[in-house]
Each structure stands twice: as C-alpha cells, then as structure tokens.
Design an enzyme around this catalytic site. Structure first.
Site, short mmCIF file in Angstrom:
data_model
loop_
_atom_site.label_atom_id
_atom_site.label_comp_id
_atom_site.label_asym_id
_atom_site.label_seq_id
_atom_site.Cartn_x
_atom_site.Cartn_y
_atom_site.Cartn_z
CB CYS A 1 52.14 36.31 84.40
SG CYS A 1 53.80 35.69 84.08
CE1 TYR B 1 54.19 40.30 76.32
CE2 TYR B 1 56.52 40.35 75.75
CZ TYR B 1 55.43 39.67 76.25
OH TYR B 1 55.57 38.37 76.68
CB THR C 1 65.09 47.20 71.03
OG1 THR C 1 64.66 45.85 71.22
CG2 THR C 1 65.27 47.46 69.53
CG LEU C 2 69.84 44.05 73.53
CD1 LEU C 2 70.19 43.17 74.73
CD2 LEU C 2 71.09 44.39 72.76
CB SER C 3 64.03 42.53 69.89
OG SER C 3 63.17 42.00 68.90
CD1 TRP D 1 57.50 45.36 67.41
CD2 TRP D 1 56.84 45.02 69.51
NE1 TRP D 1 57.61 44.01 67.67
CE2 TRP D 1 57.20 43.78 68.96
CE3 TRP D 1 56.39 45.05 70.83
CZ2 TRP D 1 57.13 42.59 69.66
CZ3 TRP D 1 56.33 43.86 71.54
CH2 TRP D 1 56.69 42.65 70.95
#
Length: 417
Positions: free
Chosen positions: A367, A137, A198-200, A179
């Site tokens: 974007c 991503y 990661t914080l996810s 991921w």
C-alpha cells in the site's frame, strides 16, 4: 516446443523493453536465472504452477498469494520486491473480468460485520505493537515528513478537529471510531460531546475501557452499531468518518451519505476521510493486487474515485467546502507502520503466526508503494448539510484550519443593494 520455464523467461525479457530487472529466479528444479548483473531480489518458485499462473496474468496477485502461502520465497527489501512485482505485472498484466458481479449484495449488515471482524479483531495487542500511542489506524498528517508516528497522528487528529471547527459541547458522531482515538482527542482538547460507532468487538471493548480510563464517560458514548442503525435524526452538529467508507461499497454510497444527512443538523458539517481510486474509469474496482486484498486483507472492500464520492454527497444535500489529497501522507504512514512491525516481528509472529504476519507486512508495504506511485489516493472531504436555499454558515477561507482565531464567518454585506 519450448518448455514452460523457457517460455516464461522469453516472455519476461521480451516485455521488459530492454530495461534491467534486478531479479534472480530459482526454479523448482534448482535452475537459476538472473535478469541483471545487479540482483536486489531473489525469488524462489517452489512449483511449476506459479509460472502457469503468471503467464495467465495478474502477476502481483499471483506473487502476493504465493508469498503469503509460503509457496513463493521472496528475499530483498520490500520496495525492491514491489518494484520487481510491478515490472512483472507489466509483462503479465491484470486481466479484468469482462462483466462485473453485483457487489451490492455483499454489503449486508451481517456480511459487513464479518468483514470487519476478519480485519480488525485480530487482537488489540497486535495493533498496539506498531500503531502510535493513540491507536490510530488511518493516514497520519505530516508537516515536514520527518515526524515520528506519534507526532504525525496527533497532528492528524487535531487537523480533523480544526477542519470541523469543533466547539465546546457540540455533538460529534464518529462513524467507524476504531479504538476511540479521535473522540478522546476531541473531548480532551475541544470539549465536545461524542458518540462513536464500530462493528469490531475488539475495538468496542478497548474504546469503552479507554473512555472510562480517561474519565470521559460523561462526554463520550461508544456503540457496537452499524451506521445504518444510528437512530438519531437532525441531532449531531458534526460528523467524522475516518478510514471507514472503504468498507461501504460503491453501490451503498448513496445510502451511506443519506444516513449522514439524516443524523446531521441543518448546517452541520461532515469530514469524510478515505482511500480513493486513482483511475476514474475503474468501474469494476478491479486492479493489480485487488484479488489479493479482497482475499487476504479487506474482504468486500471497494475504493471509489473522488468524482463518485462528491457526486453521491451532492445527491444527499451535502455541499462540499474543502477537498485535500493526503496521498504522500499515507505512503509515509505505511512506511512507519511496516518499520515498526518489522522491529517487533518475533512478538507479532508469536501472536498471529507466520502467515498472518506475512499478510500484514506485504499488504502495508504494498500500500505504501501504491500511494507513492499513484495507484491510490487519500482524500479528506469537508461538506456542510445544505438543504435550504439560504447560505449555511461557513468560513470565508481555509486559514482557520492552520491558525488560531482565524475563523471568520462568511456573511455577505449587501450594503445598499
């Protein structure tokens, strides 16, 4: 006295400068007005308050919020909708706040975790609908512009590995590992030892399962961890940070690069890949669409200019070796994502609902438009930890990034001097 609708139309026509606007507006009372014979976009304003808000400025934010909330209807291709929105924004320009508020307080560990949770923990299944097979991503890397997204993302992963000149058994830290795509690629193709943070919660669970599935648990460790809590010191040979530092905040960039300096061995390399602002004097970080992005997409996100990033890196003894602008690459990446999301629209709406689908579709299309029109940029910055006076190891040239066996260590030949 002119009514609100007439005042609005007169204002737009006056500020178009004679240029045609391929827009038809259908007002709340059924009245229609077309600014051009060629209509590419139809806008339905369901309330008079939108005209009032447009007259106050920040047209892109007003239109974006109205579209997401369903109170403004927009029919047409995304690229045409965005071109019309840009024209209206010129007629009703963004009004920057006179004084900025302190954003430093926004980036506490708990608040950063909440912001990451909002954006990334939608569901892994949703991202799988439209990301590539490696679940990357961030900006892909195109060599011809004709590649599919799977090929372009694989090229990006390898481009990063080659830039970092990864060697077998080197220790690589990936800050904001997503991921796990980059670490898995680097372990399989370059035989590194890796740590990803990661914080996810969703990314953490997926990346750990992926590492196990790929049989790489002896080479890769995935942590649910804030970058400020990384305990290692002078430990990693290389550091990568891809699409993460936009969440750090300008006021925290010094601390961010200080952490990278601390965890790197002397002479270690870091590759920072992230979105940068196109205007160096945008100190408040407030521009067209930023209110929409902060509310609906990336809470507390901040985009620094390249000069600020390089300055903060230099302040932490990170000597810049190479800078590459990938602005067109990110525009093309986002176009692929929007097309893939649109192709799975029914499935996506079933997962996340109409409103959130509209957020993702218009944000990614917007974007793409922003990168193509130089509202934003994307820079990869390669640097080396240079704390001592003597020259730290680095290549003579960039050719090693593109050709096999082209890396030649820069070692000055003093001869008889």
């Amino acid at each position: 006295m002119k009514d609100l609708r007439t005042n609005f139309l007169d204002h737009v026509k006056k500020n178009l400068g004679g240029k045609p606007l391929p827009l038809r507006i259908i007002f709340w009372d059924g009245h229609e007005y077309a600014f051009s014979e060629q209509v590419l976009v139809t806008m339905r304003l369901h309330s008079a308050r939108h005209v009032t808000n447009l007259l106050m400025g920040n047209a892109i934010d007003v239109l974006g919020e109205g579209y997401v909330e369903g109170s403004i209807g927009l029919d047409g291709r995304y690229q045409d909708i965005l071109a019309v929105a840009e024209a209206l924004n010129r007629a009703f320009p963004a009004k920057k706040p006179k004084t900025g508020f302190l954003r430093r307080a926004l980036h506490s560990k708990s608040r950063d975790a909440e912001a990451i949770h909002y954006h990334y923990d939608v569901s892994n299944a949703f991202y799988q609908l439209w990301l590539d097979r490696n679940m990357v991503y961030s900006c892909a890397y195109f060599k011809t512009g004709t590649e599919d997204i799977d090929t372009a993302q694989a090229q990006k992963l390898d481009h990063i590995c080659r830039k970092l000149h990864l060697q077998p058994d080197e220790k690589l830290l990936d800050i904001g590992c997503g991921w796990g795509g980059l670490l898995v690629w680097a372990a399989k193709h370059y035989a590194i030892q890796g740590v990803g943070i990661t914080l996810s919660q969703e990314q953490f669970a997926y990346a750990r399962e992926r590492v196990e599935r790929e049989g790489l648990t002896d080479r890769i460790e995935i942590r649910l961890q804030d970058y400020r809590d990384i305990p290692e010191r002078d430990f990693f040979d290389k550091v990568s940070s891809v699409g993460m530092f936009e969440h750090v905040g300008r006021a925290k960039l010094g601390e961010y690069f200080q952490v990278i300096h601390r965890v790197l061995k002397e002479g270690g390399w870091v590759m920072n890949h992230g979105i940068t602002a196109s205007q160096q004097d945008d100190e408040l970080g407030h521009h067209s669409g930023s209110d929409f992005m902060d509310k609906y997409v990336f809470p507390d996100g901040e985009i620094p200019h390249l000069w600020r990033v390089v300055r903060e890196m230099a302040g932490q003894d990170l000597e810049v070796l190479d800078v590459e602008n990938l602005r067109p690459h990110y525009a093309q990446t986002l176009i692929h994502w929007v097309q893939r999301l649109e192709a799975r629209k029914a499935e996506a709406i079933a997962m996340i609902g109409d409103k959130r689908y509209r957020i993702w579709a218009i944000y990614m299309a917007g974007c793409a438009y922003a990168f193509w029109h130089n509202w934003s940029a994307l820079h990869q910055i390669l640097a080396v930890k240079q704390s001592r006076e003597e020259l730290t190891p680095r290549p003579w040239e960039r050719r090693y990034q593109y050709q096999e066996n082209a890396f030649q260590l820069a070692e000055p030949d003093w001869g008889n001097i």
